[in-house]
Design a protein around this motif. Structure first.
Motif, PDB file in Angstrom:
ATOM      1  N   UNK A   1     -21.175   4.810   3.815  1.00 54.76           N
ATOM      2  CA  UNK A   1     -22.306   5.530   5.040  1.00 54.76           C
ATOM      3  C   UNK A   1     -20.750   5.813   6.154  1.00 54.76           C
ATOM      4  N   UNK A   2     -20.235   4.688   6.919  1.00 52.18           N
ATOM      5  CA  UNK A   2     -19.542   4.885   7.439  1.00 52.18           C
ATOM      6  C   UNK A   2     -18.347   6.357   7.411  1.00 52.18           C
ATOM      7  N   UNK A   3     -17.723   6.353   6.488  1.00 50.43           N
ATOM      8  CA  UNK A   3     -17.273   7.309   6.428  1.00 50.43           C
ATOM      9  C   UNK A   3     -17.455   9.395   6.336  1.00 50.43           C
ATOM     10  N   UNK A   4     -16.777   9.268   7.513  1.00 50.43           N
ATOM     11  CA  UNK A   4     -16.891  10.793   8.291  1.00 50.43           C
ATOM     12  C   UNK A   4     -16.585  12.130   8.171  1.00 50.43           C
ATOM     13  N   UNK A   5     -15.492  11.922   6.545  1.00 52.55           N
ATOM     14  CA  UNK A   5     -14.690  12.998   6.327  1.00 52.55           C
ATOM     15  C   UNK A   5     -13.036  12.364   6.387  1.00 52.55           C
ATOM     16  N   UNK A   6     -12.699  13.043   5.616  1.00 50.70           N
ATOM     17  CA  UNK A   6     -11.552  12.909   6.141  1.00 50.70           C
ATOM     18  C   UNK A   6     -10.437  12.736   4.262  1.00 50.70           C
ATOM     19  N   UNK A   7      -9.157  11.452   4.507  1.00 42.73           N
ATOM     20  CA  UNK A   7      -8.155  11.440   3.794  1.00 42.73           C
ATOM     21  C   UNK A   7      -8.133  10.110   3.051  1.00 42.73           C
ATOM     22  N   UNK A   8      -8.796  10.150   1.911  1.00 38.27           N
ATOM     23  CA  UNK A   8      -9.108   8.807   0.793  1.00 38.27           C
ATOM     24  C   UNK A   8      -7.327   8.318   0.323  1.00 38.27           C
ATOM     25  N   UNK A   9      -6.968   7.352   0.191  1.00 37.59           N
ATOM     26  CA  UNK A   9      -5.477   7.088  -0.489  1.00 37.59           C
ATOM     27  C   UNK A   9      -6.328   6.069  -2.081  1.00 37.59           C
ATOM     28  N   UNK A  10      -5.932   6.623  -2.986  1.00 38.48           N
ATOM     29  CA  UNK A  10      -6.619   6.348  -4.220  1.00 38.48           C
ATOM     30  C   UNK A  10      -6.175   4.875  -4.281  1.00 38.48           C
ATOM     31  N   UNK A  11      -4.688   5.238  -4.192  1.00 41.41           N
ATOM     32  CA  UNK A  11      -4.032   3.783  -4.398  1.00 41.41           C
ATOM     33  C   UNK A  11      -3.925   2.829  -4.050  1.00 41.41           C
ATOM     34  N   UNK A  12      -4.371   1.838  -3.234  1.00 39.09           N
ATOM     35  CA  UNK A  12      -4.943   0.640  -2.792  1.00 39.09           C
ATOM     36  C   UNK A  12      -5.565   1.229  -0.733  1.00 39.09           C
ATOM     37  N   UNK A  13      -5.946   2.052  -1.303  1.00 37.80           N
ATOM     38  CA  UNK A  13      -7.554   2.889  -0.803  1.00 37.80           C
ATOM     39  C   UNK A  13      -7.474   3.001   0.818  1.00 37.80           C
ATOM     40  N   UNK A  14      -6.124   3.019   1.355  1.00 39.90           N
ATOM     41  CA  UNK A  14      -6.242   3.816   2.656  1.00 39.90           C
ATOM     42  C   UNK A  14      -6.665   4.759   3.010  1.00 39.90           C
ATOM     43  N   UNK A  15      -7.330   5.079   4.377  1.00 39.91           N
ATOM     44  CA  UNK A  15      -8.632   6.104   4.779  1.00 39.91           C
ATOM     45  C   UNK A  15      -8.006   6.820   6.151  1.00 39.91           C
ATOM     46  N   UNK A  16      -7.947   8.144   5.997  1.00 42.14           N
ATOM     47  CA  UNK A  16      -7.618   8.791   7.302  1.00 42.14           C
ATOM     48  C   UNK A  16      -8.846   9.283   7.730  1.00 42.14           C
ATOM     49  N   UNK A  17      -8.974   9.800   8.785  1.00 44.10           N
ATOM     50  CA  UNK A  17     -10.107  10.666   9.507  1.00 44.10           C
ATOM     51  C   UNK A  17      -9.429  12.331   9.376  1.00 44.10           C
ATOM     52  N   UNK A  18      -9.812  12.805   9.625  1.00 42.02           N
ATOM     53  CA  UNK A  18      -9.471  14.310   9.274  1.00 42.02           C
ATOM     54  C   UNK A  18      -8.322  15.398  10.711  1.00 42.02           C
ATOM     55  N   UNK A  19      -8.597  14.084  11.446  1.00 45.85           N
ATOM     56  CA  UNK A  19      -7.242  14.548  12.043  1.00 45.85           C
ATOM     57  C   UNK A  19      -6.114  13.390  11.450  1.00 45.85           C
ATOM     58  N   UNK A  20      -6.361  12.988  10.568  1.00 45.39           N
ATOM     59  CA  UNK A  20      -4.775  11.877  10.135  1.00 45.39           C
ATOM     60  C   UNK A  20      -5.233  10.755  10.771  1.00 45.39           C
ATOM     61  N   UNK A  21      -5.665   9.826  11.540  1.00 46.60           N
ATOM     62  CA  UNK A  21      -5.673   8.495  12.225  1.00 46.60           C
ATOM     63  C   UNK A  21      -6.519   7.860  11.179  1.00 46.60           C
ATOM     64  N   UNK A  22      -5.853   6.730  10.889  1.00 40.74           N
ATOM     65  CA  UNK A  22      -6.146   5.567   9.830  1.00 40.74           C
ATOM     66  C   UNK A  22      -6.682   5.053  10.343  1.00 40.74           C
ATOM     67  N   UNK A  23      -7.973   4.123   9.453  1.00 45.39           N
ATOM     68  CA  UNK A  23      -9.056   3.691   9.884  1.00 45.39           C
ATOM     69  C   UNK A  23      -8.850   2.722  10.022  1.00 45.39           C
ATOM     70  N   UNK A  24      -9.651   1.129  10.525  1.00 41.05           N
ATOM     71  CA  UNK A  24      -8.971  -0.261  10.236  1.00 41.05           C
ATOM     72  C   UNK A  24      -8.983  -0.905   9.379  1.00 41.05           C
TER      73      UNK A  24
END
Length: 199
Positions: free
Chosen positions: A144-167
């Motif tokens: 539910x916290x996902x607001x759209x972005x880029x998700x890396x399937x290799x190790x689970x990193x997420x970035x928003x639609x400005x390419x900013x990495x989530x904590x």
């Protein structure tokens, strides 16, 4: 032969002529070796700036290009996305992009020169996998916290639609924003900063 029998002008001429011939010969030998140290035409082309025409880029659409052998994304963000980017900073590791790689012209909340157009190198800053474009909000697999972005399937990193990495993910920094500037309103040059950035 005595000292008086030596013609100094002939000696000087022969010394000069041999020096010139030796220098020319050294040049002919050195040129092929030195030219091999220069980058090839293919290598120069691979590092050359790339023009991207965004005149047909629709709102919400992501297009891909290649620059220096890396994928580059160009995203036309919607007004709704821009609102989310301005307000959704609590979940981000570096919301102000202080520890990330971008030109000065893109160090702002949208990480772009034009707020609606986002340009980034499409490689995760963890180990270089290519994240997938996931523009939807709160999908079942991302929560539910996902607001759209880029998700890396290799190790689970997420970035928003400005390419900013989530904590709390493996990626240490935001996605890289390549040097770029606009030649016209619809033509962007990837690989060269704006005049202000390169000064």
């Amino acid at each position: 032969m005595s000292e008086q029998g030596v013609d100094n002008s002939k000696r000087q001429f022969l010394t000069t002529a041999l020096t010139v011939v030796g220098a020319v010969g050294t040049g002919y030998i050195a040129v092929p070796f030195l030219s091999q140290m220069q980058p090839s035409t293919k290598a120069k082309a691979a590092g050359a700036p790339v023009e991207i025409d965004i005149s047909k880029l629709e709102t919400g659409q992501l297009i891909r290009a290649a620059w220096r052998g890396k994928p580059v994304w160009v995203l036309n963000r919607t007004p709704d996305v821009l609102e989310i980017l301005a307000s959704n900073t609590d979940n981000l590791a570096d919301p102000d992009s202080q520890e990330s790689n971008q030109p000065t012209s893109s160090q702002n909340e949208f990480r772009s020169i034009k707020p609606e157009i986002f340009i980034a190198v499409g490689l995760c800053t963890h180990l270089g996998c290519s994240p997938t474009f996931r523009p939807e909000t709160a999908p079942n697999d991302l929560g539910p916290d996902w607001k759209g972005g880029f998700f890396c399937p290799c190790h689970g990193s997420g970035f928003d639609l400005a390419g900013r990495v989530v904590k709390g993910v493996p990626a240490p920094t935001n996605l890289d924003v390549p040097p770029h500037h606009y030649i016209t309103d619809t033509l962007v040059l990837i690989g060269e900063d704006t005049v202000e950035d390169s000064a």
